[in-house]
Design a protein around this motif. Structure first.
Motif, PDB file in Angstrom:
ATOM      1  N   ASP A 273       0.819  -1.219   0.000  1.00 26.28           N
ATOM      2  CA  ASP A 273       0.000   0.000   0.000  1.00 26.28           C
ATOM      3  C   ASP A 273       0.853   1.271   0.000  1.00 26.28           C
ATOM      4  O   ASP A 273       0.312   2.375  -0.026  1.00 26.28           O
ATOM      5  N   LYS A 274       2.150   1.113   0.045  1.00 23.84           N
ATOM      6  CA  LYS A 274       3.048   2.271   0.157  1.00 23.84           C
ATOM      7  C   LYS A 274       3.586   2.679  -1.200  1.00 23.84           C
ATOM      8  O   LYS A 274       4.131   1.855  -1.936  1.00 23.84           O
ATOM      9  N   GLN A 275       3.434   3.957  -1.518  1.00 26.65           N
ATOM     10  CA  GLN A 275       3.930   4.506  -2.776  1.00 26.65           C
ATOM     11  C   GLN A 275       5.370   4.979  -2.598  1.00 26.65           C
ATOM     12  O   GLN A 275       5.756   5.441  -1.527  1.00 26.65           O
ATOM     13  N   ALA A 276       6.164   4.832  -3.637  1.00 27.72           N
ATOM     14  CA  ALA A 276       7.546   5.334  -3.582  1.00 27.72           C
ATOM     15  C   ALA A 276       7.540   6.839  -3.338  1.00 27.72           C
ATOM     16  O   ALA A 276       6.678   7.553  -3.862  1.00 27.72           O
ATOM     17  N   PRO A 277       8.471   7.342  -2.535  1.00 22.97           N
ATOM     18  CA  PRO A 277       8.498   8.789  -2.252  1.00 22.97           C
ATOM     19  C   PRO A 277       8.746   9.592  -3.517  1.00 22.97           C
ATOM     20  O   PRO A 277       9.710   9.348  -4.236  1.00 22.97           O
ATOM     21  N   ASN A 278       7.858  10.529  -3.805  1.00 27.60           N
ATOM     22  CA  ASN A 278       7.994  11.317  -5.039  1.00 27.60           C
ATOM     23  C   ASN A 278       8.149  12.804  -4.752  1.00 27.60           C
ATOM     24  O   ASN A 278       7.672  13.642  -5.512  1.00 27.60           O
ATOM     25  N   THR A 279       8.819  13.108  -3.627  1.00 28.08           N
ATOM     26  CA  THR A 279       9.093  14.515  -3.300  1.00 28.08           C
ATOM     27  C   THR A 279       9.907  15.181  -4.400  1.00 28.08           C
ATOM     28  O   THR A 279       9.804  16.390  -4.620  1.00 28.08           O
ATOM     29  N   PHE A 280      10.713  14.384  -5.109  1.00 30.46           N
ATOM     30  CA  PHE A 280      11.554  14.899  -6.193  1.00 30.46           C
ATOM     31  C   PHE A 280      10.731  15.642  -7.234  1.00 30.46           C
ATOM     32  O   PHE A 280      11.174  16.637  -7.813  1.00 30.46           O
ATOM     33  N   TYR A 281       9.500  15.163  -7.454  1.00 24.06           N
ATOM     34  CA  TYR A 281       8.664  15.768  -8.492  1.00 24.06           C
ATOM     35  C   TYR A 281       8.163  17.161  -8.121  1.00 24.06           C
ATOM     36  O   TYR A 281       7.719  17.903  -9.001  1.00 24.06           O
TER      37      TYR A 281
ATOM     38  N   ALA B  65      16.949  11.619  -1.686  1.00 21.42           N
ATOM     39  CA  ALA B  65      17.656  10.349  -1.899  1.00 21.42           C
ATOM     40  C   ALA B  65      17.522   9.437  -0.685  1.00 21.42           C
ATOM     41  O   ALA B  65      17.380   8.214  -0.827  1.00 21.42           O
ATOM     42  N   LYS B  66      17.519  10.005   0.508  1.00 13.80           N
ATOM     43  CA  LYS B  66      17.386   9.204   1.727  1.00 13.80           C
ATOM     44  C   LYS B  66      16.045   8.481   1.760  1.00 13.80           C
ATOM     45  O   LYS B  66      15.970   7.287   2.110  1.00 13.80           O
ATOM     46  N   ASP B  67      14.966   9.167   1.382  1.00 14.26           N
ATOM     47  CA  ASP B  67      13.641   8.546   1.379  1.00 14.26           C
ATOM     48  C   ASP B  67      13.566   7.408   0.365  1.00 14.26           C
ATOM     49  O   ASP B  67      12.973   6.353   0.642  1.00 14.26           O
ATOM     50  N   VAL B  68      14.166   7.616  -0.802  1.00 11.88           N
ATOM     51  CA  VAL B  68      14.146   6.566  -1.826  1.00 11.88           C
ATOM     52  C   VAL B  68      14.962   5.354  -1.365  1.00 11.88           C
ATOM     53  O   VAL B  68      14.578   4.200  -1.585  1.00 11.88           O
TER      54      VAL B  68
END
Length: 216
Positions: A29-37, A98-101
């Motif tokens: 249920d967890k989406q990859a972190p997309n803060t980069f976007y 990068a840390k979140d990914v």
């Protein structure tokens, strides 16, 4: 033209195959972190608005309209303030992205090693990371000494020694990927900021020139 170039660079970064392959992944249920976007969307918005504002400035200059040039200057000031705020946000969060990914990858990696991993998509997520970034495991030692999952999840090497020498750890590859992309975003933001400063100066010079000429 500058707005169009910025918009083009932002769209290229948004649809880059490596980042999209990774950031669209879902682990249960967890989406990859997309803060980069967030930074990409800011660049897209700035590029699009710059194109519109550029037409406004050109038309105001042709018509010698103080009102249009004043509006052009005001829009540039607002855009410049937004870009400075986005730049500060990006500088503060550059390591966190990068840390979140990497944390997302580590969670998928742990699930892929578990006996019940067949019941979730951890193995598929890890394989996507490995194939996209051409890496294997969180570090080289694990990639070399764990053939049980290496053969199943990682790009295959001809020998144990070759695997030890050639395998790159995924943490390093993730850092390289996002630092490179953020570097491009930073260059684009600096170029836009310099162009905006010149635009603001020249628009005010032209506006003052029109005002002075209208007196005589």
């Amino acid at each position: 033209l500058a707005g169009g170039i910025i918009l083009g660079v932002a769209l290229w970064l948004r649809h880059d195959s490596q980042t999209t392959n990774i950031l669209y992944l879902q682990l249960g249920d967890k989406q990859a972190p997309n803060t980069f976007y967030v930074g990409i969307y800011i660049l897209i918005a700035v590029g699009a608005v710059m194109m519109f504002v550029g037409f406004l400035g050109c038309y105001g200059a042709i018509q010698e309209s103080q009102c249009l040039l004043g509006t052009f200057f005001t829009c540039l000031v607002i855009l410049f303030a937004c870009e400075v705020a986005a730049g500060i946000w990006g500088f503060v969060n550059k390591d966190q992205i990068a840390k979140d990914v990497k944390q997302f990858y580590d969670q998928a990696f742990q699930q892929a090693l578990m006996a019940e991993s067949e019941t979730n998509n951890g193995k598929a997520v890890v394989k996507t990371f490995h194939e996209t970034l051409d890496c294997c495991g969180p570090d080289n030692a694990i990639a070399a000494i764990t053939p049980l999952w290496r053969d199943d999840l990682c790009p295959k090497k001809d020998s144990f020694l070759k695997n030890l020498i050639e395998s790159s750890n995924c943490h390093k590859k993730i850092d390289e990927l996002f630092s490179g992309k953020l570097y491009l975003i930073g260059i684009a933001a600096i170029v836009v900021a310099v162009i905006m400063i010149f635009e603001m100066i020249l628009s005010m010079v032209l506006c003052c020139g029109i005002r002075n000429s209208s007196v005589y």
